[in-house]
Design a protein around this motif. Structure first.
Motif, PDB file in Angstrom:
ATOM      1  N   ASN A   1       5.323  12.046  -2.349  1.00  0.00           N
ATOM      2  CA  ASN A   1       5.370  13.164  -1.410  1.00  0.00           C
ATOM      3  C   ASN A   1       6.220  12.859  -0.179  1.00  0.00           C
ATOM      4  N   VAL A   2       6.828  11.675  -0.127  1.00  0.00           N
ATOM      5  CA  VAL A   2       7.777  11.314   0.929  1.00  0.00           C
ATOM      6  C   VAL A   2       9.114  11.050   0.246  1.00  0.00           C
ATOM      7  N   PRO A   3      10.196  11.649   0.750  1.00  0.00           N
ATOM      8  CA  PRO A   3      11.502  11.393   0.119  1.00  0.00           C
ATOM      9  C   PRO A   3      11.853   9.904   0.158  1.00  0.00           C
ATOM     10  N   ARG A   4      12.405   9.438  -0.916  1.00  0.00           N
ATOM     11  CA  ARG A   4      12.759   8.022  -1.059  1.00  0.00           C
ATOM     12  C   ARG A   4      13.662   7.548   0.077  1.00  0.00           C
ATOM     13  N   GLU A   5      14.611   8.377   0.476  1.00  0.00           N
ATOM     14  CA  GLU A   5      15.570   7.976   1.511  1.00  0.00           C
ATOM     15  C   GLU A   5      14.927   7.824   2.886  1.00  0.00           C
ATOM     16  N   ILE A   6      13.710   8.315   3.056  1.00  0.00           N
ATOM     17  CA  ILE A   6      12.986   8.152   4.321  1.00  0.00           C
ATOM     18  C   ILE A   6      12.075   6.921   4.269  1.00  0.00           C
ATOM     19  N   LEU A   7      11.602   6.578   3.088  1.00  0.00           N
ATOM     20  CA  LEU A   7      10.587   5.540   2.931  1.00  0.00           C
ATOM     21  C   LEU A   7      11.027   4.181   3.478  1.00  0.00           C
ATOM     22  N   ASP A   8      12.236   3.725   3.122  1.00  0.00           N
ATOM     23  CA  ASP A   8      12.642   2.385   3.553  1.00  0.00           C
ATOM     24  C   ASP A   8      12.783   2.299   5.070  1.00  0.00           C
ATOM     25  N   GLY A   9      13.367   3.324   5.705  1.00  0.00           N
ATOM     26  CA  GLY A   9      13.496   3.321   7.162  1.00  0.00           C
ATOM     27  C   GLY A   9      12.148   3.349   7.855  1.00  0.00           C
ATOM     28  N   TRP A  10      11.232   4.128   7.303  1.00  0.00           N
ATOM     29  CA  TRP A  10       9.886   4.216   7.871  1.00  0.00           C
ATOM     30  C   TRP A  10       9.185   2.863   7.818  1.00  0.00           C
ATOM     31  N   LEU A  11       9.332   2.154   6.688  1.00  0.00           N
ATOM     32  CA  LEU A  11       8.691   0.846   6.559  1.00  0.00           C
ATOM     33  C   LEU A  11       9.297  -0.177   7.521  1.00  0.00           C
ATOM     34  N   VAL A  12      10.613  -0.154   7.691  1.00  0.00           N
ATOM     35  CA  VAL A  12      11.249  -1.066   8.650  1.00  0.00           C
ATOM     36  C   VAL A  12      10.806  -0.726  10.067  1.00  0.00           C
ATOM     37  N   ASP A  13      10.698   0.568  10.375  1.00  0.00           N
ATOM     38  CA  ASP A  13      10.210   0.978  11.703  1.00  0.00           C
ATOM     39  C   ASP A  13       8.764   0.526  11.917  1.00  0.00           C
ATOM     40  N   GLN A  14       7.966   0.523  10.847  1.00  0.00           N
ATOM     41  CA  GLN A  14       6.589   0.022  10.952  1.00  0.00           C
ATOM     42  C   GLN A  14       6.592  -1.449  11.367  1.00  0.00           C
ATOM     43  N   LEU A  15       7.471  -2.227  10.770  1.00  0.00           N
ATOM     44  CA  LEU A  15       7.562  -3.645  11.115  1.00  0.00           C
ATOM     45  C   LEU A  15       7.981  -3.813  12.576  1.00  0.00           C
TER      46      LEU A  15
ATOM     47  N   GLY B   1       0.820  -1.216   0.000  1.00  0.00           N
ATOM     48  CA  GLY B   1       0.000   0.000   0.000  1.00  0.00           C
ATOM     49  C   GLY B   1       0.846   1.255   0.000  1.00  0.00           C
ATOM     50  N   ALA B   2       1.912   1.246   0.797  1.00  0.00           N
ATOM     51  CA  ALA B   2       2.805   2.412   0.861  1.00  0.00           C
ATOM     52  C   ALA B   2       3.483   2.648  -0.485  1.00  0.00           C
ATOM     53  N   LEU B   3       3.948   1.562  -1.119  1.00  0.00           N
ATOM     54  CA  LEU B   3       4.609   1.719  -2.413  1.00  0.00           C
ATOM     55  C   LEU B   3       3.647   2.222  -3.484  1.00  0.00           C
ATOM     56  N   LEU B   4       2.428   1.696  -3.496  1.00  0.00           N
ATOM     57  CA  LEU B   4       1.451   2.180  -4.475  1.00  0.00           C
ATOM     58  C   LEU B   4       1.195   3.670  -4.298  1.00  0.00           C
ATOM     59  N   SER B   5       1.017   4.081  -3.049  1.00  0.00           N
ATOM     60  CA  SER B   5       0.781   5.498  -2.770  1.00  0.00           C
ATOM     61  C   SER B   5       2.004   6.337  -3.135  1.00  0.00           C
TER      62      SER B   5
END
Length: 195
Positions: free
Chosen positions: A164-178, A154-158
């Motif tokens: 609207n979220v910098p790419r370099e933040i996205l992967d860390g945010w997803l790992v933090d979600q896990l 869902g995050a990747l589709l959005s």
């Protein structure tokens, strides 16, 4: 060019076009123009446009699975971050194809593409279990990991649509979600929390 090389060339042309528009909007004429071949040659290798679409989308899912299979060693968080970064890279590279694969009701969705998506999801769960050293996960842990793969999709589709979220933040945010999801799971699964 060998027959397999010609097939690969046509698939690459389709995937290149999928980078700028949805697969269902790409025509045989678009593909043959991009590959610089004739329509009869196209039909020599693919009996229909649909077959090429499925093969091309299978290439996307194979890329996702291959990316998950070649992870560096190290702490679980670093391995997961690398895996998520790889998923983001493949999804971004094949943007329209990736969106078409996951979009509910896509006109090119088939049981084969659904199975390919399930393979990516299952491989993701296996990777996380391996990184965490969990050989026998509880049903609640498995549910958590499967839910997290839905969060990633869902995050990747959005993100692919809005960016609207910098790419370099996205992967860390997803790992933090896990991490947050597993922490919550541990509170409800005390036997596994100790492990």
């Amino acid at each position: 060019m060998t027959p397999q090389a010609r097939r690969d060339d046509l698939i690459a042309a389709a995937l290149d076009l999928f980078g700028s528009r949805a697969p269902e909007l790409v025509t045989v004429d678009d593909i043959v123009a991009r590959a610089e071949v004739s329509r009869p040659l196209f039909y020599r290798y693919f009996p229909s446009l649909r077959e090429l679409q499925v093969e091309a989308l299978r290439t996307v899912t194979d890329g996702l699975v291959d990316g998950l299979a070649h992870l560096e060693q190290g702490p679980p968080e670093d391995r997961l971050r690398t895996a998520v970064r790889g998923l983001i890279d493949v999804a971004d590279h094949y943007r329209a194809g990736y969106v078409a694969l996951l979009r509910s009701g896509s006109v090119i969705a088939t049981s084969e593409t659904d199975a390919a998506i399930d393979e990516v999801r299952n491989r993701s769960v296996e990777l996380i279990l391996d990184a965490l050293g969990l050989a026998e996960p509880s049903p609640l842990v498995l549910l958590t990991l499967r839910c997290w793969t839905a969060v990633v999709e869902g995050a990747l589709l959005s993100w692919l649509q809005d960016r609207n979220v910098p790419r370099e933040i996205l992967d860390g945010w997803l790992v933090d979600q896990l991490t947050a999801m597993l922490t919550t799971t541990a509170a409800h699964d005390p036997a596994r929390a100790r492990r």
